[in-house]
Design a protein around this motif. Sequence first.
Motif, PDB file in Angstrom:
ATOM      1  N   UNK A   1      34.204 125.462 115.266  1.00 35.85           N
ATOM      2  CA  UNK A   1      34.300 124.107 114.720  1.00 35.85           C
ATOM      3  C   UNK A   1      34.671 124.185 113.239  1.00 35.85           C
ATOM      4  N   UNK A   2      35.643 123.386 112.792  1.00 36.52           N
ATOM      5  CA  UNK A   2      36.029 123.437 111.375  1.00 36.52           C
ATOM      6  C   UNK A   2      34.941 122.880 110.475  1.00 36.52           C
ATOM      7  N   UNK A   3      34.954 123.318 109.228  1.00 35.79           N
ATOM      8  CA  UNK A   3      33.946 122.913 108.252  1.00 35.79           C
ATOM      9  C   UNK A   3      34.586 122.080 107.154  1.00 35.79           C
ATOM     10  N   UNK A   4      33.888 121.017 106.737  1.00 38.79           N
ATOM     11  CA  UNK A   4      34.277 120.232 105.575  1.00 38.79           C
ATOM     12  C   UNK A   4      33.432 120.688 104.395  1.00 38.79           C
ATOM     13  N   UNK A   5      34.082 121.157 103.358  1.00 37.74           N
ATOM     14  CA  UNK A   5      33.410 121.634 102.155  1.00 37.74           C
ATOM     15  C   UNK A   5      33.575 120.585 101.062  1.00 37.74           C
ATOM     16  N   UNK A   6      32.470 120.104 100.515  1.00 36.89           N
ATOM     17  CA  UNK A   6      32.496 119.044  99.513  1.00 36.89           C
ATOM     18  C   UNK A   6      32.030 119.618  98.180  1.00 36.89           C
ATOM     19  N   UNK A   7      32.950 119.747  97.229  1.00 38.90           N
ATOM     20  CA  UNK A   7      32.641 120.321  95.921  1.00 38.90           C
ATOM     21  C   UNK A   7      32.007 119.256  95.030  1.00 38.90           C
ATOM     22  N   UNK A   8      30.853 119.576  94.444  1.00 43.28           N
ATOM     23  CA  UNK A   8      30.194 118.601  93.581  1.00 43.28           C
ATOM     24  C   UNK A   8      29.794 119.241  92.256  1.00 43.28           C
ATOM     25  N   UNK A   9      29.952 118.462  91.195  1.00 42.37           N
ATOM     26  CA  UNK A   9      29.666 118.916  89.838  1.00 42.37           C
ATOM     27  C   UNK A   9      30.534 118.132  88.876  1.00 42.37           C
ATOM     28  N   UNK A  10      30.190 118.158  87.606  1.00 40.57           N
ATOM     29  CA  UNK A  10      30.903 117.361  86.612  1.00 40.57           C
ATOM     30  C   UNK A  10      32.210 118.050  86.210  1.00 40.57           C
ATOM     31  N   UNK A  11      33.074 117.307  85.517  1.00 40.80           N
ATOM     32  CA  UNK A  11      34.342 117.874  85.070  1.00 40.80           C
ATOM     33  C   UNK A  11      34.082 119.043  84.108  1.00 40.80           C
ATOM     34  N   UNK A  12      34.871 120.083  84.276  1.00 43.03           N
ATOM     35  CA  UNK A  12      34.706 121.258  83.428  1.00 43.03           C
ATOM     36  C   UNK A  12      33.686 122.257  83.930  1.00 43.03           C
ATOM     37  N   UNK A  13      33.052 121.975  85.062  1.00 45.76           N
ATOM     38  CA  UNK A  13      32.008 122.866  85.585  1.00 45.76           C
ATOM     39  C   UNK A  13      32.576 124.100  86.290  1.00 45.76           C
ATOM     40  N   UNK A  14      33.871 124.104  86.567  1.00 45.84           N
ATOM     41  CA  UNK A  14      34.464 125.248  87.265  1.00 45.84           C
ATOM     42  C   UNK A  14      34.576 125.056  88.759  1.00 45.84           C
ATOM     43  N   UNK A  15      34.533 123.807  89.220  1.00 46.24           N
ATOM     44  CA  UNK A  15      34.605 123.540  90.656  1.00 46.24           C
ATOM     45  C   UNK A  15      35.914 124.044  91.266  1.00 46.24           C
ATOM     46  N   UNK A  16      37.001 123.778  90.550  1.00 42.11           N
ATOM     47  CA  UNK A  16      38.304 124.126  91.109  1.00 42.11           C
ATOM     48  C   UNK A  16      38.469 125.633  91.235  1.00 42.11           C
ATOM     49  N   UNK A  17      37.945 126.403  90.291  1.00 45.41           N
ATOM     50  CA  UNK A  17      38.009 127.864  90.385  1.00 45.41           C
ATOM     51  C   UNK A  17      37.311 128.346  91.654  1.00 45.41           C
ATOM     52  N   UNK A  18      36.132 127.805  91.916  1.00 40.37           N
ATOM     53  CA  UNK A  18      35.377 128.194  93.112  1.00 40.37           C
ATOM     54  C   UNK A  18      36.074 127.685  94.368  1.00 40.37           C
ATOM     55  N   UNK A  19      36.613 126.455  94.299  1.00 35.59           N
ATOM     56  CA  UNK A  19      37.311 125.884  95.456  1.00 35.59           C
ATOM     57  C   UNK A  19      38.535 126.727  95.815  1.00 35.59           C
ATOM     58  N   UNK A  20      39.241 127.219  94.812  1.00 39.45           N
ATOM     59  CA  UNK A  20      40.415 128.061  95.079  1.00 39.45           C
ATOM     60  C   UNK A  20      40.008 129.397  95.699  1.00 39.45           C
ATOM     61  N   UNK A  21      38.864 129.939  95.267  1.00 37.57           N
ATOM     62  CA  UNK A  21      38.370 131.178  95.873  1.00 37.57           C
ATOM     63  C   UNK A  21      38.038 130.948  97.349  1.00 37.57           C
ATOM     64  N   UNK A  22      37.381 129.815  97.635  1.00 32.83           N
ATOM     65  CA  UNK A  22      37.070 129.481  99.027  1.00 32.83           C
ATOM     66  C   UNK A  22      38.348 129.257  99.834  1.00 32.83           C
ATOM     67  N   UNK A  23      39.301 128.575  99.231  1.00 32.31           N
ATOM     68  CA  UNK A  23      40.581 128.302  99.894  1.00 32.31           C
ATOM     69  C   UNK A  23      41.237 129.604 100.352  1.00 32.31           C
TER      70      UNK A  23
END
Length: 267
Positions: A1-23
């Motif tokens: 079953x596919x998973x939906x990953x919801x990134x949460x945190x304020x701007x500048x927290x590094x969410x996109x860096x972690x999201x790209x690693x997961x991607x």
Amino acid sequence: MPTMHLMTGFIGFGKTTIAKELEKKLGAIRLTHDDIMFSRYGRNPDDFQTKYKIVDDFIRAEAAKYIAQGRDVILDYGFWTHKRRERYYRWAKTLTNDVVFHCVFCDLDVAKSRVLGRTKNDENSLMIDENIFNTYLAQYEPWGEKDDYPVVLHNAENVKYIGELVNVKIDRPKASKHPKYGFEYPVNYGFVPYTKSGDGEELDAYVLMEDVPLEEYIGRCIAVVHRQDDNDDKLIVVPEAYDLADEQIEHDIAFQEKWFKHILLRD
């Protein structure tokens, strides 16, 4: 079953860096407002909220399409408020049963420095000056007791897991044997996906109060086993509405932890 990953945190927290690693790790589809807003409307769009809603509707439709195809999806949003996290969690659960938040922690001064530096030096980023940063910060509600959803914590001490729901993949079910040392597991033992422990591997977890072998489990973390002679903490996970005394926990994990000097961390 596919998973939906919801990134949460304020701007500048590094969410996109972690999201790209997961991607990259998961072969997932990453969808983010910033990229689409910039590509469609530029760095400083007028009537921001209207255009944000248009992009949001587009992303939700794309997410639903990819989930239906069996692809993991990462929503690289932020989800700054409790109500917004609740709303998107409910929506995501209509698409797939596997929904997990990724909560990213960061010092606010570090975050502000990152955002202002990005605005100054990166022409492909949205325009966020100090006044806008502070205005947004007033709207931000950090992850807390109201957020009772499965979560992976990033850039946080493991003790922050206490009280949180976690999803444990069981790779050593109850009654199985250790692949190297041959002892039998009297409890279910596994790991929390998408995490990283001090030893570089995923964060391990003991699942207690369950009498049958399991493959996967969502439960509440009530304590952390902090090994003082090994950089490899363990979570203690039990059914959501239950708790255990320290003595019972120590008894249940002694089959393995008796070989390590450790302390039990509680909230």
